[in-house]
Design an enzyme around this catalytic site. Structure first.
Site, mmCIF file in Angstrom:
data_model
loop_
_atom_site.group_PDB
_atom_site.id
_atom_site.type_symbol
_atom_site.label_atom_id
_atom_site.label_comp_id
_atom_site.label_asym_id
_atom_site.label_seq_id
_atom_site.Cartn_x
_atom_site.Cartn_y
_atom_site.Cartn_z
ATOM 1 N N GLY A 12 5.490 5.747 -2.144
ATOM 2 C CA GLY A 12 4.388 5.817 -2.001
ATOM 3 C C GLY A 12 3.702 4.405 -1.808
ATOM 4 O O GLY A 12 2.631 4.337 -2.354
ATOM 5 N N ASN A 107 -0.299 7.491 11.421
ATOM 6 C CA ASN A 107 1.065 7.402 10.625
ATOM 7 C C ASN A 107 1.455 6.217 10.961
ATOM 8 O O ASN A 107 0.955 5.416 11.903
ATOM 9 C CB ASN A 107 1.950 8.522 11.442
ATOM 10 C CG ASN A 107 3.536 8.305 10.900
ATOM 11 O OD1 ASN A 107 3.743 8.267 9.608
ATOM 12 N ND2 ASN A 107 4.554 7.942 11.557
ATOM 13 N N HIS A 109 4.844 3.808 10.931
ATOM 14 C CA HIS A 109 6.244 3.987 11.591
ATOM 15 C C HIS A 109 6.944 2.465 11.448
ATOM 16 O O HIS A 109 6.286 1.749 11.986
ATOM 17 C CB HIS A 109 6.258 4.631 12.684
ATOM 18 C CG HIS A 109 7.716 4.962 13.384
ATOM 19 N ND1 HIS A 109 8.488 5.859 12.655
ATOM 20 C CD2 HIS A 109 8.394 4.240 14.186
ATOM 21 C CE1 HIS A 109 9.686 5.794 13.264
ATOM 22 N NE2 HIS A 109 9.834 4.741 14.110
ATOM 23 N N SER A 136 4.391 -0.087 13.434
ATOM 24 C CA SER A 136 3.247 0.594 14.328
ATOM 25 C C SER A 136 2.488 1.507 13.484
ATOM 26 O O SER A 136 3.001 2.333 12.805
ATOM 27 C CB SER A 136 3.738 1.075 15.405
ATOM 28 O OG SER A 136 4.700 0.374 16.295
ATOM 29 N N ASP A 145 6.480 10.618 16.440
ATOM 30 C CA ASP A 145 6.112 8.936 16.555
ATOM 31 C C ASP A 145 5.711 8.593 17.908
ATOM 32 O O ASP A 145 6.223 7.526 18.329
ATOM 33 C CB ASP A 145 7.444 8.292 16.240
ATOM 34 C CG ASP A 145 7.890 8.706 14.780
ATOM 35 O OD1 ASP A 145 9.221 8.680 14.450
ATOM 36 O OD2 ASP A 145 7.204 8.846 13.799
HETATM 37 C C1 GRF Z 1 8.073 2.813 5.116
HETATM 38 O O1 GRF Z 1 8.918 2.015 5.680
HETATM 39 C C2 GRF Z 1 6.851 3.754 6.316
HETATM 40 O O2 GRF Z 1 6.849 2.991 7.235
HETATM 41 C C3 GRF Z 1 7.866 4.776 6.360
HETATM 42 O O3 GRF Z 1 8.491 5.279 5.264
HETATM 43 C C4 GRF Z 1 8.719 4.001 4.473
HETATM 44 C C5 GRF Z 1 8.385 4.316 2.724
HETATM 45 O O4 GRF Z 1 7.240 4.080 2.635
HETATM 46 N N1 GRF Z 1 7.199 5.678 7.076
HETATM 47 P P1 GRF Z 1 6.316 4.330 1.314
HETATM 48 O O5 GRF Z 1 6.933 3.070 0.632
HETATM 49 O O6 GRF Z 1 6.789 5.756 0.755
HETATM 50 O O7 GRF Z 1 4.982 4.117 1.752
#
Ligand code: GRF
Length: 220
Positions: A12, A107, A109, A136, A145
């Site tokens: 998160g 989203n 990514h 992105s 994606d």
């Molecule tokens: C991040 O690198 C995000 O880009 C990918 O999941 C990873 C974890 O994100 N989708 P977070 O720390 O849970 O926000």
């Protein structure tokens, strides 16, 4: 004020970045809820600590993937969000649900899309010998994606990089990229038009690029 619901499956940190920007008055949004497919996701605890509704549904409690998605997004709809943000949400969402939220779901990514949709993006960038990597933010469409890209942040791939060091160096830029993208949407500067992403009413020919000052600029 943009009402936002965030979906996260794990740590998160992107959600926390949006929440922090909102709490500092830097982002004109109101995060109404954090939803997850993992009851143990730390993102849920971040939401609870901030007094934000935190809801987790277990996929195993549902007959199939589409039934789970319908239930989760029914919870999201109860908060009447203008925007749904997938921030480290690791499930592929049913196409019917994606279509319901066309132009209202984004989203983040960790790759320079269209390069490396899917998983293990940092590993794949290193294996390919890429000199540049990045993240992105895109509108979500039924293609995994694959939706129209709003904005990107770029970092160099360094000689000794491992997937972990590359991911760690990229993460803070993800946070700034996501906040800047949500800010542009909140200020009605970004919308998904019939032919792609529109920025200030003009069709983008390339994703916006995150600047060192946290702003977004057009390219080309
Ligand atoms: C991040 O690198 C995000 O880009 C990918 O999941 C990873 C974890 O994100 N989708 P977070 O720390 O849970 O926000």
């Amino acid at each position: 004020m943009l009402d936002v619901v965030v979906l996260a499956s794990g740590r998160g940190s992107n959600f926390a970045a949006l929440l922090g920007a909102q709490q500092r008055g830097e982002l004109p949004i109101r995060i109404r809820a954090l939803l997850s497919d993992k009851s143990a996701a730390p993102a849920l605890d971040i939401a609870r600590a901030a007094g934000i509704d935190a809801i987790a549904l277990a996929p195993r409690d549902f007959a199939d993937r589409a039934a789970f998605d319908r239930a989760l997004f029914a919870h999201a709809a109860q908060f009447h969000p203008h925007l749904i943000v997938l921030a480290g949400y690791m499930r592929v969402i049913d196409a019917a649900i994606v279509n319901d939220w066309h132009g209202r779901m984004i989203n983040i990514h960790p790759s320079l899309l269209p390069k490396y949709p899917g998983l293990h993006t940092h590993e794949r960038a290193i294996a390919a010998g890429d000199a540049t990597h990045g993240a992105s933010v895109h509108f979500v469409t039924a293609q995994l994606d694959g939706g129209p890209v709003i904005a990107q942040a770029r970092i160099p791939v360094l000689g000794g990089d491992t997937p972990d060091t590359l991911a760690a160096r990229l993460l803070p830029l993800e946070h700034r990229l996501l906040a800047a993208s949500v800010d542009a949407i909140a200020r009605r500067r970004i919308a998904l038009g019939d032919n792609g992403v529109e920025f200030d009413g003009h069709l983008l020919v390339a994703p916006l690029r995150l600047q060192a000052d946290g702003g977004l600029r057009t390219v080309g």
